[in-house]
Write a protein that holds these residues in place. Sequence first.
Motif, short mmCIF file in Angstrom:
data_model
loop_
_atom_site.label_atom_id
_atom_site.label_comp_id
_atom_site.label_asym_id
_atom_site.label_seq_id
_atom_site.Cartn_x
_atom_site.Cartn_y
_atom_site.Cartn_z
N PRO A 802 162.54 104.02 21.02
CA PRO A 802 162.79 102.65 21.17
C PRO A 802 162.54 101.92 19.93
O PRO A 802 161.83 102.25 18.86
N ILE A 803 163.50 100.71 19.84
CA ILE A 803 163.22 99.81 18.67
C ILE A 803 161.82 99.25 18.49
O ILE A 803 161.48 99.22 17.34
N ALA A 804 161.00 98.94 19.46
CA ALA A 804 160.07 98.43 19.48
C ALA A 804 159.03 99.34 18.86
O ALA A 804 158.11 98.82 18.04
N LYS A 843 148.43 90.90 14.16
CA LYS A 843 148.46 89.63 14.99
C LYS A 843 149.92 89.03 15.53
O LYS A 843 150.05 88.25 16.49
N TYR A 844 150.85 89.52 14.71
CA TYR A 844 152.12 88.97 14.80
C TYR A 844 152.73 89.95 15.54
O TYR A 844 154.14 89.36 15.86
N ILE A 845 152.43 91.08 15.80
CA ILE A 845 153.30 92.19 16.60
C ILE A 845 153.15 91.70 18.09
O ILE A 845 152.21 91.49 18.67
N PRO A 846 154.28 91.40 18.59
CA PRO A 846 154.42 91.05 20.03
C PRO A 846 153.70 92.23 21.08
O PRO A 846 153.69 93.42 20.69
N ARG A 847 152.80 91.64 21.81
CA ARG A 847 152.23 92.44 22.99
C ARG A 847 153.10 93.40 23.66
O ARG A 847 152.81 94.78 23.77
N ASN A 848 154.21 93.21 24.30
CA ASN A 848 155.18 93.94 24.71
C ASN A 848 155.50 95.03 23.76
O ASN A 848 155.68 96.41 24.28
N ASN A 849 155.77 94.89 22.61
CA ASN A 849 156.09 96.05 21.67
C ASN A 849 154.67 96.89 21.52
O ASN A 849 155.22 98.23 21.54
N LEU A 850 153.75 96.44 21.41
CA LEU A 850 152.52 97.47 21.39
C LEU A 850 152.38 98.09 22.66
O LEU A 850 152.04 99.40 22.87
N LEU A 851 152.37 97.57 23.76
CA LEU A 851 152.47 98.42 25.19
C LEU A 851 153.50 99.41 25.35
O LEU A 851 153.27 100.49 25.69
N GLU A 852 154.66 98.93 24.72
CA GLU A 852 155.74 99.92 25.06
C GLU A 852 155.63 101.25 23.81
O GLU A 852 155.90 102.20 24.45
N ALA A 853 154.88 100.98 22.95
CA ALA A 853 154.45 102.05 21.75
C ALA A 853 153.43 102.76 22.37
O ALA A 853 153.65 104.16 22.42
N ARG A 854 152.73 102.16 23.14
CA ARG A 854 151.28 103.19 23.74
C ARG A 854 151.87 104.13 24.97
O ARG A 854 151.78 105.10 24.83
N LYS A 855 152.90 103.52 25.76
CA LYS A 855 153.49 104.26 26.69
C LYS A 855 154.31 105.50 26.29
O LYS A 855 154.13 106.72 26.53
N TYR A 856 154.99 105.19 25.21
CA TYR A 856 155.89 106.26 24.83
C TYR A 856 155.20 107.31 24.00
O TYR A 856 155.29 108.55 24.30
N TYR A 857 153.93 107.14 23.42
CA TYR A 857 153.05 108.22 23.01
C TYR A 857 152.31 108.92 23.71
O TYR A 857 152.01 110.32 23.73
#
Length: 1343
Positions: A802-804, A843-857
């Motif tokens: 994903p782009i995020a 702190k500038y990274i959106p939370r949704n992007n971080l959650l999506e990255a965690r799910k991906y890994y």
Amino acid sequence: MNTSNCYITLGLNSVTQRSPTPFSKKTLFGKKKSDEWHKQIDSTAGTLRPADQRFPWSFISKHTDYYLKKKGKLAQTDIDIRLALMIEGHEARDVAVAACAHVMSPQAIRALLNIELNVAPATFYGLEMYLQCIIAANYCNSKTFTDLEAQWATHLLPYATHGNDTAGRYLQGFCALLRVTDVPNMSILPDFSILASRAFKYFALQLEDLKLRCAWVNAHSTTAWMASLTNNSPATTPPGHLLPEHILDSQFPIWRIWALWKPNLERIALLDELDSEKRAILPDMLALEGPDFISGRHATLREGLIAQYRAERPFVRFRSLIVHVPSYTKDELREILDRTSLALETALRRDYKAFRLFVKLTISRPITDEALLLLQAVSKIPETPLYSISEVVYEVYTAQGNIGGRHISCLGHLIPTLDDNRSGDLRRILFCPWLIKGLEQCLRDCQLAVRTHIEKGLTWEHLALEVHAFCFSLKGSQSCFPHLDSRIRAQLDVLPSVTDMDNALDIYRAAGGHNTRVEGFRNIVKDSVEAFCMNQLIQCEKITRDLRRTMDILLQVWRHTKSTDYRTLAVAIANNLDEIETRCSCLGEITALSNQFASDLLDIMQNFEECEQNCIKLTRILANRDYTDAVECWRSILYMLLDKQSDTIIDYTLNHFKVWEWFQWILDLSTIFPDLIINSKSSAPTPLRENLHLWVQKLSEYMPCITRLEEKAEGNKQATSCILKGGDGIWEDYLLNIVKSLTAADGWPAEGLMQRVAGRLSGKGGNANEISCCLRALLELSEEGLSFCQRLWDSNQDKSIPIAVQEVIVSGLLEDDDIQESDQAAIRILSSFMNLEIYEGEKYIPRNNLLEARKYYDEEEAEIIKEANRLEEIQKALKARDPFGTTLLLDQLGIQDTDPLDDEIEALPLDVIDAVEKHGKNEIEISFPLNQFTDLERAALGLKTAKTLLVRLFIDYTGSMPPAFCVHLDSDPNFQELTIEHTPWVCFQGSKEPESQYCRGWATPFTWQLNRILHRFLITNGVSIANLHRYIKARMVDLAYSCIVCDSDHNSKTARLRRLMPCHSFSCMRIFNSLPIDVRIPEIRFDPFAVDMLLTGVYAAAMSGRTELLPCCPIRTTQAVIAILNSLPFLSVLQTCTNLSQTLSNAHKDAEQLLTWACTQYRGLIASASGLCRIPGLAAGTHQFVLANANPELESNFAARISKELRNNSPPTRVLFHGTSLDRLPSILAQGLLVKSGTNLQRTGAAHGRGIYLAVDPATSFSYSPSAVSWRNSGLNNMRMLLGCEVVGNINSPTPGIHVIRDEKSVMVRYVFFFTATAHAPNTNHIVTPMLSAMTALRGGSV
């Protein structure tokens, strides 16, 4: 069939139609004949007949006296009845009359020898026998027939013949006797008078038939004897003396017409050879050669026709013949008829075409002097293989005044014929004004036809050739040309030569002919040829200057070269170049071109509409230094093509060329058009503009890096196309920076990434500045920074990430303090280029992007674990199921992997190990060659084309599973496929042998019996590859000597057996009859005629209604057998059907049962003879079969007899023949030839006592073989059977050529011959030697 028997039967059937006799119907058919009496009188008489001087009258009568003596005292009526029956039952009836007439009453003899019952009407069959009977009866008892009757019978014997002329022959003898015999009237010879009346009736009918058919040769030979009557008739008739003329006048009044007939024998012999077609055309001409039925006073009908002519009309009509007699004289009529006959003879001696001319000029039209002169003139001119002069002359002659274009072919053939030295008479007849006018009109009609066809777009070439050939023939004719109209002669003087005309039409065909016109497209070549022909051949319109120039140059090309390529090129150039000067210039140089140059140009001109490809091809050709002399002529064509595709040619070449090819193309254009490029205008074609060539010069030093970019792009030409075009002149500076950066990165680790980035260059170059900046940044990367950028690029290319997640990765890299600032700057530029959002700090990274990255890994980790587990399971499965797949792994781990099967294979003997092939951990295949079997053995075993037996063996060395196997032939379908799945037979302890097909493939007798043998061996002896190989190899060769089911011995080791059969055990027979029919009857698949022969014998036996001729047949009644056989389809259908049992069941529910019995009940092998067993030289339509072996008991007994004779140093066997009816065949095959003398199965007499009657000459036996019908769909209908027998031991030969065998075990049927009903018996010397050789080969096992 004997003729006397035929007429005796006729007599008995006619008893109720005549006056009562002492022999009632009941009495005649109720008494039994005395065989001994028949044999005795035949033996005594031998070949003599009562008319012979040495006939044994006294001896032969004693046999009858002895017979009557044994019967005791009998009344005369009883004697007459008994002896009449014996006479009627005897074949040589005259001999029987000679033996009995002395003790029979005259009334009984007269009644027995009634003329109506003994001589057949029309054919007079039985006449000779009847005359002999009269002689015999008169000799024994003169009261029966008078001496005069006996004298007449003796004198008429030479005239007693058979055939169509029998009546005439009898009358000839009858009239000759009347001439020399003093007979007052025929009442004293009543029987001869009856025969004469019959003869006159049939003689008249015969002559009328010959007259209607105009069969004058037969008629003359039949009536020639009557001429002597007219020559030798006495002047006066003695009183009380009957002359033949009296009888003829009363019974056959027209006899004198036939007697006066004196035909031309040579002529009627020639006419007699005419076929039916010609006879149907010439009936009236043929009738003229016959007797004079007009006046009855002349030698032929022709003479009679001439005699009755009255000089009143100029035409004489006889039926359909009309004869023109201009002078009204009989002499002229005779002359014309004679000339007509002579013309007919000449035509018949020539050929059918001359005959047709005769018919058309004399039969279809009145016979005239001119027609006969024409026939005579044509006969002097020989026919040619190209055309018929007779047909030509008739067509022209009959078309007088109406000759036109349709006669061009005939006139074309006639013109050279008239110039022939032998055609003087023909010229005098035909060379008239009407012929000259016809020639001129024909020419005008044909010229008009050519013009019309050209104008309407129809096919005209063949017409033009015909007209030209006709004109050429006229022009060269010494007899015709001077008489033609002056205007036509003027046309002929300017006629094109044959070569030019042929070339013109060849040019026309090369241009596509008449049927290739396209709407809106002008075909210059075709227009030129059509105008040329209209002008030169027809002279009806003028040709334009341009078309004339084009045609002249094309003809010049055709004269100078015969090359198809050059000629095709000329046509293509003429059609594609509109400007006349360019067209003529190029055409004029064609023949000077080299072969390669012409071939290359041809390829271009034939596909002229494909402008882009032609531009490229023509550029390459003209840029070649070998063609510099031709560049100036052809580059105008290239310029035209470039100008036509100015807007698209650059894009086309960029999309289809590699970089270096495109550079080369531009360079070639610079070479061809240097002057035009330097001084190019804005209107010049794009490829020839100066700015394009200057940009290409700038890029030339960077061509290696552009080439590497092209290779990296893998087919995406967008970036390289943009660079090569210079961004349409807008982005040249940025594009130049891009190629410079790529050149600087040559050999650097960053080059690959930079090339991928450059590959994103748009077609118009709009992102050139952005890519230029990105490439400069990538040049400054450290090794670590390059790794980060490479990973970032790969993740962006992976659409599954994903782009995020990618944006989170970029933020992490930018927050890493260990990364150099230059590297981070490059990352920012690259991310921006990939359209990723850049977040500075976590702190500038959106939370949704971080959650999506965690799910991906998390998901990636789960997939890795799952894959690891899967690989572990695969490893276990491979170890258990596929040892070949795990061998490498076990070797790497140092684990020894031994296989007991490999150990056993390595220990095998050398002669066995080559036959064994391993197919799995516990699976092997053992092969056995089958080349030791002969053709007959292969037929019996069902091997067909198989060359190898394959035994697949499954062995479990752990002992957890019993051994298993399957048996195949290499001819089985798909036997070579390695992926084939076998379903082997498992040998459990106590299990039964296999009875059905358990694995794929065809079941045959050979494999079925081997399956059961293998089962018993493995159950009893266990698994040993070497022992199993030896056992199978030994058993293969003697399978036929044991039961196919239980393997018990047939006790026939001394005989040569081939067929696999069960023993006599009920259980074995039950199992055998339940097998697939392919196993029981293998020959039904590959020897259908052998099966047909067996079924034919069964059908004949069933037709006889005698069940004893069908031993052990499962079908109870003969009617049922007939019905079943007639319900069977053709054997060709059974031979090829997939489910044979179902097909038979569909025909009849008992069909399979009857077919199995018919083909196996004799327990042997019979096959169509082939190879060494086939007897050469037999009549066409003959079928020959060889009994390779009879049932084991018969073969053993016969082999024992042969061994005994060999111990006595006697010849082993000899060949004899036996003839019998087809209904005996089933029992003969099952039981052999048996002595049936004195039983109800005896067919013929046993003249030499009990025994089997055999003959040295097959013709003797053949006479005892009647023909018989077969079942409905049989191929062996209406055949006669002859048996060829092998005989051993001393043989009783009571008479030369006849042998009587009383020991049934010393005779073996080896051949069954089926001859057609009309065939003759074979010659003894031709067939005995090859039969003896074949029998020796059968015993020796070489066939």
